[in-house]
Design an enzyme around this catalytic site. Structure first.
Site, PDB file in Angstrom:
ATOM      1  N   ARG A   1       0.842  -1.178   0.000  1.00  0.00           N
ATOM      2  CA  ARG A   1       0.000   0.000   0.000  1.00  0.00           C
ATOM      3  C   ARG A   1       0.887   1.241   0.000  1.00  0.00           C
ATOM      4  O   ARG A   1       1.690   1.433   0.893  1.00  0.00           O
ATOM      5  CB  ARG A   1      -0.827  -0.041   1.280  1.00  0.00           C
ATOM      6  CG  ARG A   1      -1.586   1.199   1.624  1.00  0.00           C
ATOM      7  CD  ARG A   1      -1.730   1.284   3.133  1.00  0.00           C
ATOM      8  NE  ARG A   1      -2.660   0.302   3.667  1.00  0.00           N
ATOM      9  CZ  ARG A   1      -3.964   0.543   3.846  1.00  0.00           C
ATOM     10  NH1 ARG A   1      -4.475   1.692   3.500  1.00  0.00           N
ATOM     11  NH2 ARG A   1      -4.738  -0.365   4.385  1.00  0.00           N
ATOM     12  N   GLY A   2       0.774   2.056  -1.030  1.00  0.00           N
ATOM     13  CA  GLY A   2       1.495   3.336  -0.990  1.00  0.00           C
ATOM     14  C   GLY A   2       0.718   4.225  -0.051  1.00  0.00           C
ATOM     15  O   GLY A   2      -0.486   4.235  -0.092  1.00  0.00           O
ATOM     16  N   CYS A   3       1.379   4.934   0.841  1.00  0.00           N
ATOM     17  CA  CYS A   3       0.637   5.835   1.716  1.00  0.00           C
ATOM     18  C   CYS A   3       0.110   6.975   0.864  1.00  0.00           C
ATOM     19  O   CYS A   3       0.799   7.442  -0.023  1.00  0.00           O
ATOM     20  CB  CYS A   3       1.527   6.361   2.826  1.00  0.00           C
ATOM     21  SG  CYS A   3       1.989   5.048   3.955  1.00  0.00           S
ATOM     22  N   VAL A   4      -1.104   7.395   1.127  1.00  0.00           N
ATOM     23  CA  VAL A   4      -1.719   8.458   0.323  1.00  0.00           C
ATOM     24  C   VAL A   4      -0.860   9.718   0.385  1.00  0.00           C
ATOM     25  O   VAL A   4      -0.342  10.029   1.433  1.00  0.00           O
ATOM     26  CB  VAL A   4      -3.127   8.768   0.841  1.00  0.00           C
ATOM     27  CG1 VAL A   4      -3.703   9.952   0.091  1.00  0.00           C
ATOM     28  CG2 VAL A   4      -4.007   7.565   0.657  1.00  0.00           C
TER      29      VAL A   4
ATOM     30  N   THR B   1      -0.979   8.306  -5.270  1.00  0.00           N
ATOM     31  CA  THR B   1      -1.188   6.862  -5.092  1.00  0.00           C
ATOM     32  C   THR B   1      -2.524   6.366  -5.602  1.00  0.00           C
ATOM     33  O   THR B   1      -2.594   5.301  -6.190  1.00  0.00           O
ATOM     34  CB  THR B   1      -1.101   6.497  -3.598  1.00  0.00           C
ATOM     35  OG1 THR B   1      -1.856   7.450  -2.871  1.00  0.00           O
ATOM     36  CG2 THR B   1       0.323   6.459  -3.136  1.00  0.00           C
TER      37      THR B   1
END
Lengths: 104, 414
Positions: free
Chosen positions: A101-104, B198
């Protein structure tokens, strides 16, 4: 969730092919998944993959590259050599874990 | 007498101290806030400093002046938290015992973590803008920059305010255009992410905005080192990006005392339950704001909404009742896009930023994921709200939990 059959294993995957059930993974399947993305698994690959599996079980999140390099002691440069171009995604794919998960 | 010790008097620590001071009986509770200095910075204002639109001195106020009466402020550097003994030791030997501890010590840029970043070229051809010194130095550099290659770069995630590099790029593009210099400057946006952002809908919208401005996107770029002699960024997969002026966001890490105390992960963030913010290791320790390892933005907005939720939970917890509130990861951020316009995004752990209206469904007055002048005015107005309502812990007319009303869900499939 789509279901697919790889090498005789029936597994649940997401839209991008990342496995979604931790317990459906085994080492034989990992070798097949690695082959699909052009990676032949050596001891060094296994060291990274086993760290990913253990860390995910403890933390509930796919570890980042930095976490693998700091906690498993495998330099980031080596991870790029083992899983070229997109090591975080490729490691997670082969280890049967969710896409990091890329951090937002 | 019970002791609550809060480490850090930034957004989260100040809000929590002020809100709890009103709720906790003064005869039963002492609240102590520790910070290493008495300078509270309005960090969202850093963005405007390089473009001469914000006086640096105007962003700094006294920390203790924003703490309610009845909150003790201690200036000192934390040496170590001894969680097993419920004790904080400061550099110099002073000890503070606690019944409950809140770690709100934030995150900070670490240029020394990337080889070549902090050497002779630091603040000559390589700049950061998420410190007041860096933003001020960059203002001078931009004033003397009239041609060449401007690279805006992010080292690794998470970073404080993840939209800031995009905002900087949009503002730099507008600033260069206004000076008639844009044709003489090549702009590159380098990011370790697979796109401009993202999440898919926002990434595509923001990616288009880079295209429209002829800013080249270099995605999946994880820097290994910088060669200050040849002015080149080199990635782990051996791609190179040359620059004349580099504006980078260095690696962000939590406070060093967190690591020294054995309370942090590989980036010194405190592992917490993402819904209650309580430490996974110690029942009487919480981490708020950027100091926690929440899987979301390191942003003032997250600090704000999570503190709103933390306060009633904490009161239940210390009364021996189960905590009934759950933080959903809610955040909203303005994104400056140049020429006095801005976008707004609103999202949480599960729902990505989507178009729509905010805060009132269909009416707004703010527009989500759309460039408007009203959003820009909202961003400017927020500075007043921050000092006068948010930090003092007064109610803000924004919902703590994210709402789906007024959002365009169909975009998610598009």
């Amino acid at each position: 969730m789509p279901v697919t059959t790889i090498d005789g294993h029936t597994i649940h995957v997401d839209d991008e092919g990342f496995m979604t059930d931790y317990d459906e993974w085994d080492e034989q399947l990992a070798s097949t998944l690695a082959g699909q993305i052009g990676v032949e698994l050596t001891d060094e690959h296994w060291k990274a993959l086993h760290f990913l599996r253990t860390d995910f079980r403890e933390k509930g999140e796919t570890p980042t590259l930095r976490r693998v390099s700091v906690s498993a002691g495998i330099p980031t440069k080596t991870l790029f050599a083992l899983f070229p171009a997109k090591p975080a995604k490729k490691m997670a794919y082969v280890a049967g874990l969710p896409k990091p998960r890329g951090c937002v | 007498m019970r002791d609550l010790v809060i480490l850090g008097a930034g957004t989260a620590g100040t809000m929590a101290a002020n809100k709890l001071r009103r709720k906790l009986d003064r005869n039963d509770w002492r609240i102590t806030v520790v910070d290493r200095d008495d300078e509270h910075h309005y960090q969202p204002g850093y963005l405007f400093v390089p473009f001469g639109r914000q006086d640096p001195a105007g962003l700094v106020r006294s920390r203790h002046a924003f703490l309610a009466d009845g909150v003790r402020f201690v200036t000192g550097e934390v040496d170590e938290v001894q969680a097993e003994d419920s004790k904080v030791r400061l550099v110099g030997g002073q000890e503070l015992g606690y019944d409950y501890l809140v770690i709100a010590s934030g995150t900070s840029p670490r240029p020394s973590e990337t080889p070549g970043m902090e050497g002779a070229a630091w603040r000559r051809s390589i700049f950061d803008f998420f410190t007041l010194d860096g933003a001020t130095a960059l203002r001078e550099a931009l004033n003397g920059f009239d041609h060449g290659r401007l690279v805006v770069h992010t080292t690794d995630i998470p970073i404080k305010c993840p939209v800031a590099p995009l905002e900087f790029s949009f503002l730099a593009d507008a600033w260069l255009r206004d000076r008639g210099l844009r044709d003489r400057v090549e702009m590159v946006f380098a990011t370790p992410l697979p796109g401009a952002f993202t999440k898919p809908v926002a990434s595509s919208r923001l990616g288009n905005m880079l295209d429209e401005r002829k800013i080249a996107l270099e995605a999946d770029f994880l820097v290994e080192r910088i060669d200050p002699e040849t002015r080149t960024l080199v990635s782990y997969d051996e791609r190179e990006i040359a620059f004349d002026l580099l504006v980078t966001v260095p690696l962000n890490m939590g406070a060093d005392f967190v690591a020294r105390s054995g309370l942090g992960d590989e980036l010194n963030y405190v592992p917490v339950d993402k819904h209650t913010l309580r430490s996974k290791a110690h029942d009487n320790v919480f981490a708020l704001g950027d100091a926690a390892d929440l899987p979301t933005s390191k942003a003032g907005s997250v600090a704000h909404f999570s503190v709103e939720m933390f306060v009633p939970n904490f009161l239940e917890h210390v009364a021996g009742r189960p905590m009934t509130r759950s933080f959903d990861g809610h955040a909203n951020c303005f994104i400056e896009s140049g020429h006095d316009k801005a976008l707004l995004i609103d999202f949480n752990y599960d729902v990505e930023p989507l178009p729509g209206r905010f805060p009132v469904p269909r009416l707004g007055p703010l527009s989500l994921l759309e460039e408007t002048r009203m959003n820009h005015l909202g961003k400017l107005a927020f500075q007043w709200i921050y000092w006068n309502a948010l930090l003092p812990g007064r109610p803000i007319p924004l919902p703590t939990a994210m709402s789906m009303a007024g959002k365009h869900l169909e975009m998610q499939e598009a």
